[in-house]
Design an enzyme around this catalytic site. Structure first.
Site, PDB file in Angstrom:
ATOM      1  N   SER A 148       0.848  -1.192   0.000  1.00  0.00           N
ATOM      2  CA  SER A 148       0.000   0.000   0.000  1.00  0.00           C
ATOM      3  C   SER A 148       0.882   1.239   0.000  1.00  0.00           C
ATOM      4  O   SER A 148       1.943   1.246   0.640  1.00  0.00           O
ATOM      5  CB  SER A 148      -0.896   0.009   1.239  1.00  0.00           C
ATOM      6  OG  SER A 148      -1.527   1.276   1.363  1.00  0.00           O
ATOM      7  N   TYR A 161      -2.050   0.016  10.135  1.00  0.00           N
ATOM      8  CA  TYR A 161      -2.046  -0.375   8.718  1.00  0.00           C
ATOM      9  C   TYR A 161      -0.754   0.098   8.051  1.00  0.00           C
ATOM     10  O   TYR A 161      -0.088  -0.674   7.345  1.00  0.00           O
ATOM     11  CB  TYR A 161      -3.276   0.219   8.025  1.00  0.00           C
ATOM     12  CG  TYR A 161      -3.468  -0.269   6.612  1.00  0.00           C
ATOM     13  CD1 TYR A 161      -3.932  -1.560   6.359  1.00  0.00           C
ATOM     14  CD2 TYR A 161      -3.185   0.553   5.522  1.00  0.00           C
ATOM     15  CE1 TYR A 161      -4.107  -2.010   5.052  1.00  0.00           C
ATOM     16  CE2 TYR A 161      -3.365   0.116   4.222  1.00  0.00           C
ATOM     17  CZ  TYR A 161      -3.829  -1.171   3.990  1.00  0.00           C
ATOM     18  OH  TYR A 161      -4.003  -1.616   2.700  1.00  0.00           O
TER      19      TYR A 161
HETATM   20  N1  NAP Z   1      -8.917  -1.805  -1.455  1.00  0.00           N
HETATM   21  C1  NAP Z   1      -7.928  -0.920  -1.525  1.00  0.00           C
HETATM   22  O1  NAP Z   1      -8.134   0.259  -1.838  1.00  0.00           O
HETATM   23  C2  NAP Z   1      -6.510  -1.355  -1.249  1.00  0.00           C
HETATM   24  C3  NAP Z   1      -5.492  -0.419  -1.462  1.00  0.00           C
HETATM   25  C4  NAP Z   1      -4.173  -0.782  -1.221  1.00  0.00           C
HETATM   26  C5  NAP Z   1      -3.896  -2.064  -0.772  1.00  0.00           C
HETATM   27  N2  NAP Z   1      -4.906  -2.957  -0.574  1.00  0.00           N
HETATM   28  C6  NAP Z   1      -4.540  -4.290  -0.105  1.00  0.00           C
HETATM   29  O2  NAP Z   1      -5.094  -5.255  -0.968  1.00  0.00           O
HETATM   30  C7  NAP Z   1      -5.326  -6.473  -0.257  1.00  0.00           C
HETATM   31  C8  NAP Z   1      -6.742  -6.951  -0.518  1.00  0.00           C
HETATM   32  O3  NAP Z   1      -7.635  -5.977  -0.035  1.00  0.00           O
HETATM   33  P1  NAP Z   1      -9.154  -5.837  -0.544  1.00  0.00           P
HETATM   34  O4  NAP Z   1      -9.405  -4.377  -0.690  1.00  0.00           O
HETATM   35  O5  NAP Z   1      -9.399  -6.766  -1.672  1.00  0.00           O
HETATM   36  O6  NAP Z   1      -9.925  -6.304   0.791  1.00  0.00           O
HETATM   37  P2  NAP Z   1     -11.199  -7.247   1.010  1.00  0.00           P
HETATM   38  O7  NAP Z   1     -12.162  -7.088  -0.086  1.00  0.00           O
HETATM   39  O8  NAP Z   1     -11.619  -6.990   2.410  1.00  0.00           O
HETATM   40  O9  NAP Z   1     -10.545  -8.710   0.914  1.00  0.00           O
HETATM   41  C9  NAP Z   1      -9.608  -9.141   1.852  1.00  0.00           C
HETATM   42  C10 NAP Z   1      -9.399 -10.629   1.698  1.00  0.00           C
HETATM   43  O10 NAP Z   1      -8.399 -11.041   2.663  1.00  0.00           O
HETATM   44  C11 NAP Z   1      -8.935 -12.108   3.442  1.00  0.00           C
HETATM   45  N3  NAP Z   1      -8.372 -12.104   4.786  1.00  0.00           N
HETATM   46  C12 NAP Z   1      -8.419 -11.115   5.708  1.00  0.00           C
HETATM   47  N4  NAP Z   1      -7.846 -11.513   6.851  1.00  0.00           N
HETATM   48  C13 NAP Z   1      -7.408 -12.793   6.645  1.00  0.00           C
HETATM   49  C14 NAP Z   1      -6.747 -13.753   7.442  1.00  0.00           C
HETATM   50  N5  NAP Z   1      -6.391 -13.503   8.716  1.00  0.00           N
HETATM   51  N6  NAP Z   1      -6.476 -14.953   6.895  1.00  0.00           N
HETATM   52  C15 NAP Z   1      -6.820 -15.243   5.626  1.00  0.00           C
HETATM   53  N7  NAP Z   1      -7.446 -14.377   4.818  1.00  0.00           N
HETATM   54  C16 NAP Z   1      -7.746 -13.166   5.325  1.00  0.00           C
HETATM   55  C17 NAP Z   1     -10.442 -11.871   3.430  1.00  0.00           C
HETATM   56  O11 NAP Z   1     -11.183 -13.054   3.694  1.00  0.00           O
HETATM   57  P3  NAP Z   1     -11.691 -13.497   5.162  1.00  0.00           P
HETATM   58  O12 NAP Z   1     -12.100 -12.258   5.886  1.00  0.00           O
HETATM   59  O13 NAP Z   1     -12.781 -14.436   4.833  1.00  0.00           O
HETATM   60  O14 NAP Z   1     -10.515 -14.188   5.784  1.00  0.00           O
HETATM   61  C18 NAP Z   1     -10.660 -11.422   1.980  1.00  0.00           C
HETATM   62  O15 NAP Z   1     -10.751 -12.549   1.133  1.00  0.00           O
HETATM   63  C19 NAP Z   1      -5.034  -6.155   1.209  1.00  0.00           C
HETATM   64  O16 NAP Z   1      -3.743  -6.590   1.548  1.00  0.00           O
HETATM   65  C20 NAP Z   1      -5.083  -4.645   1.253  1.00  0.00           C
HETATM   66  O17 NAP Z   1      -4.312  -4.118   2.311  1.00  0.00           O
HETATM   67  C21 NAP Z   1      -6.195  -2.632  -0.793  1.00  0.00           C
END
Ligand code: NAP
Length: 242
Positions: A148, A161
Site C-alpha cells: 500500500s 495499517y
Molecule cells: N482496497 C484498496 O483500496 C486497497 C489499497 C491498497 C492495498 N490494498 C490491499 O489489498 C489487499 C486486498 O484488499 P481488498 O481491498 O481486496 O480487501 P477485502 O475485499 O476486504 O478482501 C480481503 C481478503 O483477505 C482475506 N483475509 C483477511 N484476513 C485474513 C486472514 N487472517 N487470513 C486469511 N485471509 C484473510 C479476506 O477473507 P476473510 O475475511 O474471509 O478471511 C478477503 O478474502 C489487502 O492486503 C489490502 O491491504 C487494498
C-alpha cells in the site's frame, strides 16, 4: 474460458491468499483465465468456494482451502494442500489483509494494532516461509506482495495499517535478496484505491479509483516476468508518488 489471456500461465500453480473477495478474487480469476491452476485461501469458506466455482464454471482449475494466515498451523496446512493439489507451486500472491480502524496512536485500541500486524505482516511472513521450499523445488517462482502507498508515505490515524505495510515492503526486499539465487523474484504491487469491502475509497483529487479487475494486468505482468527479471521492486498503480 471466455477470456483466455494467451495461456501465459499455463502449467503454473498459484496460491492467492484473500481470494474470497475484492482484489484477491479478481487476481485468482485473472490467473485462472491465463491458464494457471489456482488455490484460493481465506477464512470465509463460502467466499473462497464461490471464487472456485466461478473459475470451474469458466473451465478453469481451482481449489479452495480455509486458512487464517495469522495462524502458522493453518498456513503450513495450506501450502501442503496447495502443493499436492496443484502439482507444484510457482506463484504466491500475499494479498490477505485487513484495515482495522485504529485511530490516534495516543488513544487507539492496542488489540486493533495487534490484529492488523498479525494478519498483514506476520501472515505474509508465515506464507512466504511455508511457500519457499515448494518454489525452490520448481527451480524458481514469483512472490507478489500486495502493499500500500500508506506503507511508504504514512497516514495519520492509520498507524497499524501503515506500519504493517511498511514492514511488508521491507519483507519484500529482504526476501528478494535471500531468494535471488534461487530464481525466485519478490516484488510489491501497490493497487492504490480500489472499491472493495475494505476500502470506502477516500476521495483524493486526481487519483484513479479502481475496480478489483483493474489490478489484474499488473498482477499478470509480475507473474510472467523472466526468471532473472525484476526483483525487490515496488510497482504502483497510483497517480501520485507513493
Ligand atoms: N482496497 C484498496 O483500496 C486497497 C489499497 C491498497 C492495498 N490494498 C490491499 O489489498 C489487499 C486486498 O484488499 P481488498 O481491498 O481486496 O480487501 P477485502 O475485499 O476486504 O478482501 C480481503 C481478503 O483477505 C482475506 N483475509 C483477511 N484476513 C485474513 C486472514 N487472517 N487470513 C486469511 N485471509 C484473510 C479476506 O477473507 P476473510 O475475511 O474471509 O478471511 C478477503 O478474502 C489487502 O492486503 C489490502 O491491504 C487494498
Amino acid at each position: 474460458m471466455p477470456e483466455q489471456l494467451g495461456n501465459t500461465l499455463s502449467g503454473k500453480g498459484a496460491v492467492i491468499t484473500g481470494a474470497g473477495r475484492g482484489i484477491g478474487r479478481a487476481i485468482a480469476l485473472g490467473y485462472a483465465r491465463a491458464g494457471a491452476s489456482v488455490c484460493c485461501a481465506a477464512r470465509t469458506e463460502s467466499e473462497i468456494e464461490e471464487t472456485v466455482q466461478e473459475i470451474r464454471g469458466e473451465g478453469g482449475t481451482a481449489v479452495a482451502f480455509r486458512a487464517d494466515v495469522s495462524e502458522w498451523a493453518d498456513v503450513q496446512a495450506l501450502f501442503e494442500f496447495a502443493e499436492t493439489e496443484l502439482g507444484g507451486i510457482d506463484i504466491v500472491v500475499l494479498n490477505a489483509g485487513v484495515n482495522v480502524d485504529h485511530g490516534l496512536v495516543e488513544s487507539g485500541d492496542p488489540a486493533a494494532w495487534e490484529d492488523t500486524i498479525r494478519t498483514n505482516l506476520l501472515g505474509a511472513y508465515y506464507c512466504a516461509r511455508a511457500a519457499i521450499p515448494a518454489l525452490k523445488k520448481r527451480g524458481g517462482g514469483k512472490i507478489i506482495t500486495i502493499g500500500s502507498g500508506m506503507g511508504h508515505r504514512g497516514f495519520a490515524e492509520s498507524s497499524a495499517y501503515c506500519c504493517s505495510k511498511a514492514g511488508l515492503w521491507m519483507l519484500t526486499r529482504v526476501l528478494a535478496q535471500e531468494l535471488r539465487q534461487h530464481n525466485i523474484s519478490v516484488n510489491e504491487l501497490i493497487p492504490g484505491p480500489v472499491q472493495t469491502d475494505m476500502d470506502a475509497v477516500l476521495h483524493i483529487e486526481g487519483e484513479w479509483f479502481k475496480s478489483p479487475e483493474d489490478v489484474v494486468p499488473m498482477a499478470l505482468f509480475l507473474a510472467t516476468q523472466h526468471h532473472v527479471g525484476p526483483t525487490a521492486q515496488s510497482y504502483s498503480l497510483m497517480r501520485r508518488d507513493t
